[in-house]
Design a protein around this motif. Structure first.
Motif, PDB file in Angstrom:
ATOM      1  N   PHE A  20      39.882  34.127  45.235  1.00 45.56           N
ATOM      2  CA  PHE A  20      38.718  34.587  45.979  1.00 45.56           C
ATOM      3  C   PHE A  20      38.960  35.947  46.626  1.00 45.56           C
ATOM      4  CE2 PHE A  20      38.727  29.861  46.238  1.00 45.56           C
ATOM      5  CZ  PHE A  20      37.674  29.637  45.360  1.00 45.56           C
ATOM      6  N   THR A  21      39.857  36.739  46.019  1.00 46.16           N
ATOM      7  CA  THR A  21      40.082  38.117  46.435  1.00 46.16           C
ATOM      8  C   THR A  21      39.746  39.029  45.255  1.00 46.16           C
ATOM      9  OG1 THR A  21      42.374  38.374  45.682  1.00 46.16           O
ATOM     10  CG2 THR A  21      42.039  37.267  47.803  1.00 46.16           C
ATOM     11  N   SER A  22      39.922  40.322  45.451  1.00 44.69           N
ATOM     12  CA  SER A  22      39.676  41.269  44.368  1.00 44.69           C
ATOM     13  C   SER A  22      40.703  41.138  43.252  1.00 44.69           C
ATOM     14  CB  SER A  22      39.680  42.705  44.911  1.00 44.69           C
ATOM     15  OG  SER A  22      40.939  43.006  45.499  1.00 44.69           O
ATOM     16  N   HIS A  23      41.773  40.359  43.510  1.00 46.30           N
ATOM     17  CA  HIS A  23      42.818  40.166  42.503  1.00 46.30           C
ATOM     18  C   HIS A  23      42.639  38.824  41.776  1.00 46.30           C
ATOM     19  CE1 HIS A  23      46.259  41.983  40.731  1.00 46.30           C
ATOM     20  NE2 HIS A  23      47.123  41.032  41.062  1.00 46.30           N
ATOM     21  N   ASP A  24      41.450  38.274  41.913  1.00 48.20           N
ATOM     22  CA  ASP A  24      41.124  37.015  41.250  1.00 48.20           C
ATOM     23  C   ASP A  24      40.270  37.300  40.018  1.00 48.20           C
ATOM     24  OD1 ASP A  24      40.909  34.326  40.718  1.00 48.20           O
ATOM     25  OD2 ASP A  24      39.657  33.847  42.454  1.00 48.20           O
ATOM     26  N   TYR A  25      40.141  36.312  39.159  1.00 47.74           N
ATOM     27  CA  TYR A  25      39.259  36.434  38.004  1.00 47.74           C
ATOM     28  C   TYR A  25      37.801  36.535  38.442  1.00 47.74           C
ATOM     29  CZ  TYR A  25      43.103  35.224  34.879  1.00 47.74           C
ATOM     30  OH  TYR A  25      44.270  35.236  34.175  1.00 47.74           O
ATOM     31  N   GLN A  26      36.962  36.935  37.521  1.00 48.68           N
ATOM     32  CA  GLN A  26      35.521  36.909  37.744  1.00 48.68           C
ATOM     33  C   GLN A  26      35.075  35.453  37.781  1.00 48.68           C
ATOM     34  OE1 GLN A  26      33.247  39.608  38.049  1.00 48.68           O
ATOM     35  NE2 GLN A  26      31.844  37.978  38.617  1.00 48.68           N
ATOM     36  N   ARG A  27      34.429  35.069  38.830  1.00 49.68           N
ATOM     37  CA  ARG A  27      33.920  33.701  38.946  1.00 49.68           C
ATOM     38  C   ARG A  27      32.400  33.713  38.873  1.00 49.68           C
ATOM     39  NH1 ARG A  27      37.989  30.366  40.117  1.00 49.68           N
ATOM     40  NH2 ARG A  27      39.928  31.339  40.854  1.00 49.68           N
ATOM     41  N   TYR A  28      31.828  32.581  38.504  1.00 51.96           N
ATOM     42  CA  TYR A  28      30.386  32.491  38.272  1.00 51.96           C
ATOM     43  C   TYR A  28      29.815  31.355  39.119  1.00 51.96           C
ATOM     44  CZ  TYR A  28      32.057  35.247  34.384  1.00 51.96           C
ATOM     45  OH  TYR A  28      32.691  36.205  33.633  1.00 51.96           O
ATOM     46  N   PRO A  29      29.356  31.677  40.345  1.00 55.53           N
ATOM     47  CA  PRO A  29      28.873  30.638  41.249  1.00 55.53           C
ATOM     48  C   PRO A  29      27.718  29.817  40.682  1.00 55.53           C
ATOM     49  CG  PRO A  29      29.225  32.685  42.429  1.00 55.53           C
ATOM     50  CD  PRO A  29      29.372  33.006  40.979  1.00 55.53           C
ATOM     51  N   ASP A  30      26.948  30.394  39.757  1.00 53.36           N
ATOM     52  CA  ASP A  30      25.861  29.640  39.138  1.00 53.36           C
ATOM     53  C   ASP A  30      26.276  29.029  37.800  1.00 53.36           C
ATOM     54  OD1 ASP A  30      26.103  31.995  37.730  1.00 53.36           O
ATOM     55  OD2 ASP A  30      24.016  32.616  37.972  1.00 53.36           O
ATOM     56  N   GLY A  31      27.508  29.299  37.371  1.00 50.82           N
ATOM     57  CA  GLY A  31      28.002  28.743  36.115  1.00 50.82           C
ATOM     58  C   GLY A  31      27.331  29.298  34.880  1.00 50.82           C
ATOM     59  N   ALA A  32      26.627  30.425  35.000  1.00 47.60           N
ATOM     60  CA  ALA A  32      25.799  30.909  33.895  1.00 47.60           C
ATOM     61  C   ALA A  32      26.553  31.836  32.948  1.00 47.60           C
ATOM     62  CB  ALA A  32      24.561  31.623  34.441  1.00 47.60           C
ATOM     63  N   VAL A  33      26.239  31.711  31.670  1.00 49.25           N
ATOM     64  CA  VAL A  33      26.834  32.514  30.614  1.00 49.25           C
ATOM     65  C   VAL A  33      26.052  33.811  30.436  1.00 49.25           C
ATOM     66  CG1 VAL A  33      27.268  32.635  28.126  1.00 49.25           C
ATOM     67  CG2 VAL A  33      27.677  30.512  29.348  1.00 49.25           C
ATOM     68  N   ASP A  34      26.756  34.933  30.347  1.00 48.04           N
ATOM     69  CA  ASP A  34      26.135  36.191  29.951  1.00 48.04           C
ATOM     70  C   ASP A  34      26.250  36.277  28.431  1.00 48.04           C
ATOM     71  OD1 ASP A  34      25.596  38.921  29.292  1.00 48.04           O
ATOM     72  OD2 ASP A  34      25.928  39.446  31.392  1.00 48.04           O
ATOM     73  N   VAL A  35      25.137  36.087  27.748  1.00 49.46           N
ATOM     74  CA  VAL A  35      25.154  36.009  26.290  1.00 49.46           C
ATOM     75  C   VAL A  35      25.571  37.343  25.670  1.00 49.46           C
ATOM     76  CG1 VAL A  35      23.809  35.401  24.235  1.00 49.46           C
ATOM     77  CG2 VAL A  35      23.353  34.246  26.401  1.00 49.46           C
ATOM     78  N   GLN A  36      25.220  38.444  26.317  1.00 54.28           N
ATOM     79  CA  GLN A  36      25.603  39.762  25.795  1.00 54.28           C
ATOM     80  C   GLN A  36      27.119  39.933  25.776  1.00 54.28           C
ATOM     81  OE1 GLN A  36      23.588  42.811  27.989  1.00 54.28           O
ATOM     82  NE2 GLN A  36      21.560  42.269  27.236  1.00 54.28           N
ATOM     83  N   VAL A  37      27.796  39.414  26.789  1.00 53.99           N
ATOM     84  CA  VAL A  37      29.253  39.515  26.858  1.00 53.99           C
ATOM     85  C   VAL A  37      29.884  38.683  25.737  1.00 53.99           C
ATOM     86  CG1 VAL A  37      31.291  38.946  28.241  1.00 53.99           C
ATOM     87  CG2 VAL A  37      29.327  40.062  29.310  1.00 53.99           C
ATOM     88  N   VAL A  38      29.355  37.484  25.520  1.00 50.99           N
ATOM     89  CA  VAL A  38      29.849  36.652  24.421  1.00 50.99           C
ATOM     90  C   VAL A  38      29.622  37.360  23.086  1.00 50.99           C
ATOM     91  CG1 VAL A  38      29.600  34.448  23.223  1.00 50.99           C
ATOM     92  CG2 VAL A  38      29.472  34.522  25.719  1.00 50.99           C
ATOM     93  N   GLN A  39      28.463  37.983  22.937  1.00 49.60           N
ATOM     94  CA  GLN A  39      28.158  38.676  21.682  1.00 49.60           C
ATOM     95  C   GLN A  39      29.137  39.825  21.440  1.00 49.60           C
ATOM     96  OE1 GLN A  39      25.575  37.779  19.379  1.00 49.60           O
ATOM     97  NE2 GLN A  39      26.984  39.060  18.211  1.00 49.60           N
ATOM     98  N   LYS A  40      29.478  40.557  22.473  1.00 50.50           N
ATOM     99  CA  LYS A  40      30.430  41.663  22.308  1.00 50.50           C
ATOM    100  C   LYS A  40      31.790  41.148  21.855  1.00 50.50           C
ATOM    101  CE  LYS A  40      28.321  45.140  25.307  1.00 50.50           C
ATOM    102  NZ  LYS A  40      28.524  46.064  26.438  1.00 50.50           N
ATOM    103  N   SER A  41      32.206  39.985  22.369  1.00 49.01           N
ATOM    104  CA  SER A  41      33.474  39.404  21.913  1.00 49.01           C
ATOM    105  C   SER A  41      33.366  38.979  20.456  1.00 49.01           C
ATOM    106  CB  SER A  41      33.846  38.205  22.784  1.00 49.01           C
ATOM    107  OG  SER A  41      34.196  38.610  24.088  1.00 49.01           O
ATOM    108  N   PHE A  42      32.276  38.333  20.096  1.00 45.89           N
ATOM    109  CA  PHE A  42      32.077  37.922  18.704  1.00 45.89           C
ATOM    110  C   PHE A  42      32.151  39.129  17.768  1.00 45.89           C
ATOM    111  CE2 PHE A  42      29.444  33.762  19.456  1.00 45.89           C
ATOM    112  CZ  PHE A  42      30.577  33.151  19.957  1.00 45.89           C
ATOM    113  N   ASP A  43      31.489  40.207  18.160  1.00 43.47           N
ATOM    114  CA  ASP A  43      31.483  41.419  17.326  1.00 43.47           C
ATOM    115  C   ASP A  43      32.884  42.020  17.223  1.00 43.47           C
ATOM    116  OD1 ASP A  43      28.756  41.098  17.004  1.00 43.47           O
ATOM    117  OD2 ASP A  43      28.210  42.604  18.504  1.00 43.47           O
ATOM    118  N   LEU A  44      33.608  42.031  18.345  1.00 40.60           N
ATOM    119  CA  LEU A  44      34.963  42.577  18.360  1.00 40.60           C
ATOM    120  C   LEU A  44      35.879  41.773  17.434  1.00 40.60           C
ATOM    121  CD1 LEU A  44      36.902  44.657  19.746  1.00 40.60           C
ATOM    122  CD2 LEU A  44      37.394  42.872  21.427  1.00 40.60           C
TER     123      LEU A  44
END
Length: 330
Positions: free
Chosen positions: A276-300
């Motif tokens: 819960f500091t700036s040295h922590d991973y990105q957390r998702y309080p709503d648990g929601a997926v960013d589909v664009q981010v997943v798509q960029k990984s798929f493309d990569l």
């Protein structure tokens, strides 16, 4: 006979649920990993926070090691839902015909958060990525998403990961010692091991995962499509409970750190130093997926020969069930 009727009536009035009724509830077989799978660790440890568990459905928890193992369980049907890395999920889709539905996001990396990174010893003659030619780089598991990003990183810096570098498999808890003892030349550092290594000192960052993909989902939750089709109301409730668990875990810092301290057998101060500091991973309080981010990984992954065909991340979203983030510019 009259006595039995009165017993059943009394049980109904006081809200008693006979064991047979509990056994008849729909059951979700959920695979999880430790560490990282934090919302689900909370659901498993404290089902009382989520009234639908035990009332509308029940969960059969199964702990598996690594997201590739979870993907195999989804393919085999021994798990209905489970934690995945985008790469292992994509490979299960293209290689084994898995049909998943994305439920939510677990942890990720962003320009504002901690990012996994490659490290060498401070006194190492390795100054640039190209200096890794002929050297040994340790990853947690061959075939994992971090292994894939390591190979992409090497390739982007002019090295052939198959011939120029030896990639060895060393579990996260043992990699720091392997590097300090000279058994490997570079390692990938993730939390909580990165904070521990930094506290000890004597290591130097050589490159970061955000250099390969700035915004990244490390872990996502997915369910088999046939399970969702057969139990849409249960899947929707599971997604709502997953969202509620993500919110509770992100908001109640003290309780969340205490939970992980107990599960990981790590002292609380060690977790408090980064969670819960700036040295922590990105957390998702709503648990929601960013589909664009997943798509960029798929493309990569496709562009680097890790997938046999291109994938459309939107094909794995089910309205009313998938937790989807508002899509802005990423």
């Amino acid at each position: 006979m009259h006595a039995i009727k009165w017993i059943l009536l009394f049980a109904t009035l006081i809200g008693f649920v006979p064991a047979a009724s509990t056994q008849s509830l729909p059951t979700i077989k959920v695979a999880f990993n430790v560490p990282g799978d934090e919302a689900k660790l909370l659901m498993r440890a404290h089902p009382e926070y989520f009234p639908a568990i035990g009332r509308d459905y029940q969960i059969n928890w199964m702990q598996l090691q690594g997201t590739a193992t979870v993907s195999q369980a989804l393919i085999a049907g021994t798990a209905d839902c489970g934690v995945n890395a985008p790469l292992t999920l994509a490979q299960a889709i293209t290689g084994a015909g898995l049909k998943p539905i994305l439920i939510g996001a677990i942890i990720g990396e962003s320009p504002q958060s901690f990012t996994s990174y490659w490290a060498v010893k401070e006194d190492s003659p390795i100054r640039t990525v190209k200096d890794l030619k002929g050297k040994t780089v340790a990853v947690n598991t061959i075939g994992s998403q971090l292994d894939a990003f390591t190979r992409i990183w090497l390739k982007q810096n002019g090295l052939d990961p198959k011939h120029d570098v030896n990639i060895a498999e060393v579990p996260f808890p043992l990699s720091e010692a392997a590097l300090r003892q000279g058994r490997v030349d570079a390692i990938v550092l993730v939390q909580p091991f990165a904070t521990r290594a930094e506290k000890t000192g004597g290591l130097r960052k050589l490159g970061a995962l955000r250099d390969v993909q700035p915004n990244l989902l490390n872990l996502v939750e997915a369910c088999r499509q046939d399970f969702v089709d057969a139990h849409p109301k249960v899947a929707a409730q599971y997604a709502r409970d997953f969202a509620a668990a993500s919110k509770r875990f992100s908001q109640d810092h003290a309780a969340s750190i205490a939970l992980l301290s107990d599960i990981l057998k790590m002292p609380k101060p060690a977790l408090e130093s980064f969670m819960f500091t700036s040295h922590d991973y990105q957390r998702y309080p709503d648990g929601a997926v960013d589909v664009q981010v997943v798509q960029k990984s798929f493309d990569l992954f496709y562009d680097n020969g890790l997938l046999a065909k291109k994938l459309d991340a939107n094909a794995y979203i089910r309205p009313g069930i998938s937790l989807v983030a508002h899509q802005d510019s990423k």
